[in-house]
Design a protein around this motif. Structure first.
Motif, PDB file in Angstrom:
ATOM      1  N   UNK A 258       0.745  -1.327   0.066  1.00 19.02           N
ATOM      2  CA  UNK A 258      -0.125  -0.071  -0.010  1.00 19.02           C
ATOM      3  C   UNK A 258       0.794   1.507   0.120  1.00 19.02           C
ATOM      4  N   UNK A 259       1.997   1.113   0.920  1.00 26.50           N
ATOM      5  CA  UNK A 259       2.769   2.478   0.891  1.00 26.50           C
ATOM      6  C   UNK A 259       3.540   2.647  -0.486  1.00 26.50           C
ATOM      7  N   UNK A 260       3.946   1.649  -1.295  1.00 28.40           N
ATOM      8  CA  UNK A 260       4.805   1.759  -2.184  1.00 28.40           C
ATOM      9  C   UNK A 260       4.083   2.903  -3.517  1.00 28.40           C
ATOM     10  N   UNK A 261       2.924   2.658  -3.802  1.00 29.08           N
ATOM     11  CA  UNK A 261       2.285   3.771  -4.846  1.00 29.08           C
ATOM     12  C   UNK A 261       2.120   5.073  -3.917  1.00 29.08           C
TER      13      UNK A 261
ATOM     14  N   UNK B 160       3.780   6.474  -1.522  1.00 31.28           N
ATOM     15  CA  UNK B 160       4.917   7.060  -1.428  1.00 31.28           C
ATOM     16  C   UNK B 160       5.467   7.835  -2.847  1.00 31.28           C
ATOM     17  N   UNK B 161       5.710   6.776  -3.750  1.00 30.78           N
ATOM     18  CA  UNK B 161       6.059   7.326  -5.047  1.00 30.78           C
ATOM     19  C   UNK B 161       5.266   8.153  -5.897  1.00 30.78           C
TER      20      UNK B 161
ATOM     21  N   UNK C  33      16.270  14.294  -5.071  1.00 36.55           N
ATOM     22  CA  UNK C  33      15.231  13.706  -4.195  1.00 36.55           C
ATOM     23  C   UNK C  33      14.536  12.721  -5.206  1.00 36.55           C
ATOM     24  N   UNK C  34      14.328  13.060  -6.522  1.00 35.21           N
ATOM     25  CA  UNK C  34      14.225  12.019  -7.700  1.00 35.21           C
ATOM     26  C   UNK C  34      14.784  10.625  -7.620  1.00 35.21           C
ATOM     27  N   UNK C  35      16.218  10.888  -7.231  1.00 37.87           N
ATOM     28  CA  UNK C  35      16.936   9.587  -7.200  1.00 37.87           C
ATOM     29  C   UNK C  35      16.674   8.947  -5.795  1.00 37.87           C
ATOM     30  N   UNK C  36      16.434   9.578  -4.823  1.00 31.73           N
ATOM     31  CA  UNK C  36      16.050   8.886  -3.484  1.00 31.73           C
ATOM     32  C   UNK C  36      14.612   8.203  -3.579  1.00 31.73           C
ATOM     33  N   UNK C  37      13.655   8.666  -4.412  1.00 31.34           N
ATOM     34  CA  UNK C  37      12.319   8.172  -4.468  1.00 31.34           C
ATOM     35  C   UNK C  37      12.444   6.900  -5.462  1.00 31.34           C
ATOM     36  N   UNK C  38      13.330   6.989  -6.551  1.00 34.20           N
ATOM     37  CA  UNK C  38      13.335   5.932  -7.514  1.00 34.20           C
ATOM     38  C   UNK C  38      14.137   4.733  -6.659  1.00 34.20           C
TER      39      UNK C  38
ATOM     40  N   UNK D  33       5.249  14.121  -7.042  1.00 38.66           N
ATOM     41  CA  UNK D  33       4.628  15.321  -7.335  1.00 38.66           C
ATOM     42  C   UNK D  33       5.375  16.466  -6.278  1.00 38.66           C
ATOM     43  N   UNK D  34       5.934  15.988  -5.270  1.00 35.86           N
ATOM     44  CA  UNK D  34       7.209  16.907  -4.492  1.00 35.86           C
ATOM     45  C   UNK D  34       8.197  17.240  -5.519  1.00 35.86           C
ATOM     46  N   UNK D  35       8.618  16.156  -6.508  1.00 40.08           N
ATOM     47  CA  UNK D  35       9.795  16.834  -7.280  1.00 40.08           C
ATOM     48  C   UNK D  35       9.440  17.616  -8.130  1.00 40.08           C
ATOM     49  N   UNK D  36       7.932  17.462  -8.889  1.00 38.22           N
ATOM     50  CA  UNK D  36       7.450  18.524  -9.830  1.00 38.22           C
ATOM     51  C   UNK D  36       7.476  19.903  -9.077  1.00 38.22           C
ATOM     52  N   UNK D  37       6.868  19.740  -7.904  1.00 40.27           N
ATOM     53  CA  UNK D  37       6.687  21.212  -7.357  1.00 40.27           C
ATOM     54  C   UNK D  37       7.890  21.677  -7.018  1.00 40.27           C
TER      55      UNK D  37
END
Length: 137
Positions: free
Chosen positions: A9-12, A14-15, A78-83, A20-24
């Motif tokens: 449940x946390x995978x989608x 969180x990602x 942050x994008x690298x951390x999320x991926x 959206x945070x990266x876009x912001x």
């Protein structure tokens, strides 16, 4: 109910939130144009990062794609951390699913294929997150 239910449940959650945070962050730093700007011009006098004001002149280089939003620092970190975190969770979910199915149905070729496919996708996500390239058209 097991606590392991939280991981899929946390995978989608969180990602999707992270993207959206990266876009912001990219929008705040004026590395991309807003999503609601549908008028892209081929000839803008100034770069997007030098423009100020409510009306921005955007080119096709500033389209807010996921890969474009995560290319320049600080949002690239942050994008690298999320991926990386998302790919770890995909590996963990695939392994838990594999163990669950093998417990019920012994050895199955489709189960092994599902595990290897999930791990290949996770490896691809790690590659996307950690090796961002700036591509200019």
């Amino acid at each position: 109910m097991s606590i392991w239910v939280i991981i899929p449940i946390s995978l989608p959650v969180f990602t999707i939130t992270g993207i959206w945070v990266v876009y912001a962050m990219a929008l705040y730093n004026q590395h991309v144009c807003p999503v609601d700007n549908w008028l892209y011009n081929q000839s803008c006098e100034e770069k997007l990062s030098l423009q100020r004001g409510p009306e921005l002149c955007c080119t096709l280089d500033n389209v807010p794609l996921i890969s474009k939003c995560g290319t320049l620092p600080p949002e690239s970190c942050f994008f690298s951390l999320i991926c990386s975190t998302g790919s770890f969770m995909v590996i963990l979910i695939g392994l838990l699913r594999y163990a669950h199915v093998i417990e019920k149905h012994q050895n199955c070729v489709l189960n092994t294929a599902g595990l290897s496919t999930g791990w290949i996708c996770a490896a691809g996500l790690i590659m996307v997150g950690n090796f961002q390239a700036i591509i200019s058209l």
